[in-house]
Design an enzyme around this catalytic site. Structure first.
Site, mmCIF file in Angstrom:
data_model
loop_
_atom_site.group_PDB
_atom_site.id
_atom_site.type_symbol
_atom_site.label_atom_id
_atom_site.label_comp_id
_atom_site.label_asym_id
_atom_site.label_seq_id
_atom_site.Cartn_x
_atom_site.Cartn_y
_atom_site.Cartn_z
ATOM 1 N N ARG A 203 73.471 22.674 -2.002
ATOM 2 C CA ARG A 203 74.868 21.813 -2.179
ATOM 3 C C ARG A 203 74.172 20.333 -1.792
ATOM 4 O O ARG A 203 74.978 19.433 -2.122
ATOM 5 C CB ARG A 203 75.944 22.452 -1.191
ATOM 6 C CG ARG A 203 76.994 21.563 -1.345
ATOM 7 C CD ARG A 203 78.551 22.281 -0.851
ATOM 8 N NE ARG A 203 78.453 21.881 0.518
ATOM 9 C CZ ARG A 203 78.255 22.916 1.564
ATOM 10 N NH1 ARG A 203 78.038 24.248 1.139
ATOM 11 N NH2 ARG A 203 78.311 22.512 2.606
ATOM 12 N N TYR A 256 93.540 7.861 -17.392
ATOM 13 C CA TYR A 256 93.450 9.197 -17.618
ATOM 14 C C TYR A 256 94.660 9.642 -16.883
ATOM 15 O O TYR A 256 94.650 9.637 -15.557
ATOM 16 C CB TYR A 256 92.094 9.805 -17.338
ATOM 17 C CG TYR A 256 91.890 11.199 -17.328
ATOM 18 C CD1 TYR A 256 92.398 11.909 -18.509
ATOM 19 C CD2 TYR A 256 91.285 11.839 -16.242
ATOM 20 C CE1 TYR A 256 92.044 13.378 -18.879
ATOM 21 C CE2 TYR A 256 91.179 13.226 -16.364
ATOM 22 C CZ TYR A 256 91.432 14.036 -17.492
ATOM 23 O OH TYR A 256 91.468 15.346 -17.800
ATOM 24 N N ASP A 329 85.858 2.987 -14.078
ATOM 25 C CA ASP A 329 85.167 4.231 -14.771
ATOM 26 C C ASP A 329 84.787 3.905 -16.178
ATOM 27 O O ASP A 329 85.792 3.431 -16.978
ATOM 28 C CB ASP A 329 86.762 5.107 -14.895
ATOM 29 C CG ASP A 329 86.392 6.440 -15.843
ATOM 30 O OD1 ASP A 329 85.416 6.531 -16.561
ATOM 31 O OD2 ASP A 329 86.996 7.627 -15.353
ATOM 32 N N LYS A 354 81.087 13.468 -21.391
ATOM 33 C CA LYS A 354 81.389 12.960 -22.632
ATOM 34 C C LYS A 354 80.016 12.303 -23.390
ATOM 35 O O LYS A 354 79.295 13.112 -23.654
ATOM 36 C CB LYS A 354 82.329 11.863 -22.378
ATOM 37 C CG LYS A 354 83.603 12.088 -21.603
ATOM 38 C CD LYS A 354 84.463 13.274 -22.375
ATOM 39 C CE LYS A 354 85.689 13.537 -21.599
ATOM 40 N NZ LYS A 354 85.675 13.936 -20.069
#
Length: 538
Positions: A203, A256, A329, A354
């Site tokens: 992690r 978004y 973003d 994306k």
């Protein structure tokens, strides 16, 4: 010529082409084979008896000597590495020192004329001094004496007491591990007290993921990048790490929907409030900055789904005057079309699902910026999780290798498609920053080198008419997401806002006839023909 460590199990094998069993080549080959684990005398029927047959022959090609560079000969522990003769040997019958010396003298004379320059490719990977294949220290017989069964050998052979670390593979290796070990407790203490650098737990970091992070940092011009399990993970982690309880943020009207939901429903539970402004309304932004102790201004640029653009340079100047950070973003733009950090932003976020991934086969997110800010987010990430799988990191690395080719094609096709749609009588309006009709077209030309691969538009008709148009298309998939090789199309009213009634959708500007079209890398003429026949169907 690289000698594979898997070429033969050679603890007691014969070698055709080597005269000295104690030569550098022989030592290298023995060291890098499974023979390291295969000779515990107490183990019967194991690798020692099944794999290490004295009849095994390791053959070298005729041009082996010519492929040895001076560097390889220097790096190996014995000049006998160049003793390539038409003979074989076994561990049980080494040649006499005088014979070996005579052979070495004759071969060296040949080598002087045939060995290439030191700058040529090294013949043997993994010999002493060659850093291409790093091998752990030799632990002697103790490494095999602990094994008393085939089961233990099968678990640990080739790994527990040292293995090669391949540095010369063209592609980045995928390191599938959940944890990393320390050879001894002193090494662990050195790591904990910051005298040594190491991985510890999956992690907290992974070699494959770090390659992807460094690649994104280089594209964005950032000091540091954190990759996480999704774009939403990146943005929510950023808010939680950098906005204090009771803090205030500013965002934009077009964004978004899941980001808006987090800002409107989750952050208030921590006493965090928000002001929403139009992407071009700098006056409202100034008022919000003056009336509130703003921690962060957050927006997309271009936004989703109307592709509005924010003046990143101006916004950054205003926010920094009032002590607020700016996070952009940049998913719709990509780091190729827009450099948000160089325009003044403190952080830039991407849904790497994306364009960065680009193949509709990986979900990932990232945040880039200064080492100080990214480290604060990374520390929280270590606590909360949202770790990207190393296999996904590899897919992201692979995807970014073609990023520039894909984005160039998508920029070009999207601009041509936007112009085509704007001129069509069955289209009411088109939203694309590359069109002069776009409200921020001049701004987009200043701060972007390309306008992206997504075009939004409104069909001249109602919900049913728009459904008929989309269902008539043959090439684009009806799906969420964007930025991949395949074209994707959807109606936001259905795909993203269907749980709201029409009146509620209109509060966000989402009309029933709105379409978001993500252009893939198909030939434009094919997409054009498909769109035109779809419009003819309504």
């Amino acid at each position: 010529m690289a000698v594979s460590s898997h070429a033969a199990l050679i603890g007691s094998a014969s070698f055709e082409g080597l005269s000295d069993p104690n030569s550098g080549v022989a030592a290298c080959l023995r060291t890098h084979s499974y023979a390291r684990f295969a000779q515990p005398k107490s183990v019967k029927g194991t690798l020692a008896s099944h794999a290490l047959s004295s009849s095994r022959i390791f053959k070298f090609p005729p041009n082996f000597l010519r492929q040895l560079s001076n560097k390889a000969r220097r790096n190996c522990s014995n000049i006998g590495v160049a003793q390539v003769v038409a003979a074989s040997w076994s561990n049980n019958s080494p040649p006499s020192p005088s014979a070996a010396a005579a052979t070495a003298t004759s071969v060296d004379a040949t080598a002087a004329a045939s060995v290439p320059a030191a700058s040529d490719a090294v013949a043997l990977e993994g010999c002493v001094g060659n850093e291409s294949l790093k091998v752990e220290e030799d632990l002697g017989d103790s490494r095999t004496s602990v094994f008393h069964s085939d089961g233990s050998v099968a678990i640990h052979a080739g790994e527990r007491f040292g293995r090669g670390r391949v540095d010369d593979a063209i592609t980045t290796p995928v390191v599938n591990t959940s944890a990393y070990f320390f050879k001894k407790t002193a090494d662990l203490i050195d790591f904990k007290e910051k005298r040594a650098v190491s991985f510890e737990y999956g992690r907290y970091g992974n070699p494959t993921t770090i390659v992807a992070e460094e690649k994104i940092s280089a594209l964005e011009g950032a000091e540091s990048t954190l990759i996480v399990a999704s774009g939403m993970c990146a943005s929510t982690m950023m808010f939680l790490a950098l906005v204090p309880a009771g803090g205030h943020i500013v965002t934009t009207t077009d964004c978004y929907r899941k980001t808006r939901i987090f800002i409107e429903t989750i952050l208030p539970k921590m006493g965090i409030t928000a002001t929403t402004v139009d992407p071009a309304d700098m006056n409202s932004l100034e008022v919000a900055l003056k009336e509130n102790k703003v921690s962060i201004f957050f927006t997309e640029s271009p936004t989703n789904p109307f592709l509005r653009c924010v003046d990143i340079k101006l916004v950054s100047e205003l926010c920094h005057q009032h002590g607020a950070l700016v996070c952009i973003d940049g998913t719709f733009a990509t780091a190729l079309n827009q450099k948000a950090l160089s325009l003044g932003a403190d952080l830039v976020i991407h849904s790497a699902t994306k364009y960065l991934g680009g193949h509709n086969d990986v979900i990932a997110g990232c945040v880039s910026g200064s080492l100080k800010l990214v480290s604060e987010i990374r520390n929280l990430h270590h606590v909360i999780g949202g770790t990207l799988n190393p296999n996904a990191a590899y897919l992201l690395i692979r995807g970014m290798k073609t990023l520039h080719l894909r984005v160039q094609q998508q920029n070009s096709s999207a601009l041509r498609m936007a112009k085509l749609l704007e001129a069509h009588p069955k289209i009411k309006c088109v939203y694309y920053p590359g069109l002069p009709s776009h409200p921020e077209h001049n701004l987009a030309k200043r701060q972007m080198s390309g306008f992206g691969g997504v075009v939004s538009f409104e069909v001249d008709g109602d919900l049913t008419t728009t459904i008929k148009f989309i269902d008539s298309l043959k090439i684009p998939y009806i799906a969420p997401s964007f930025g991949g090789c395949e074209s994707i199309i959807d109606q936001p009213a259905i795909m993203s806002y269907w749980d709201l009634n029409q009146t509620e959708r209109l509060k966000y500007g989402i009309k029933d006839n709105l379409v978001r079209f993500s252009i893939g890398i198909e030939e434009f003429e094919d997409l054009k023909a498909d769109i035109l026949q779809g419009l003819e169907a309504i």
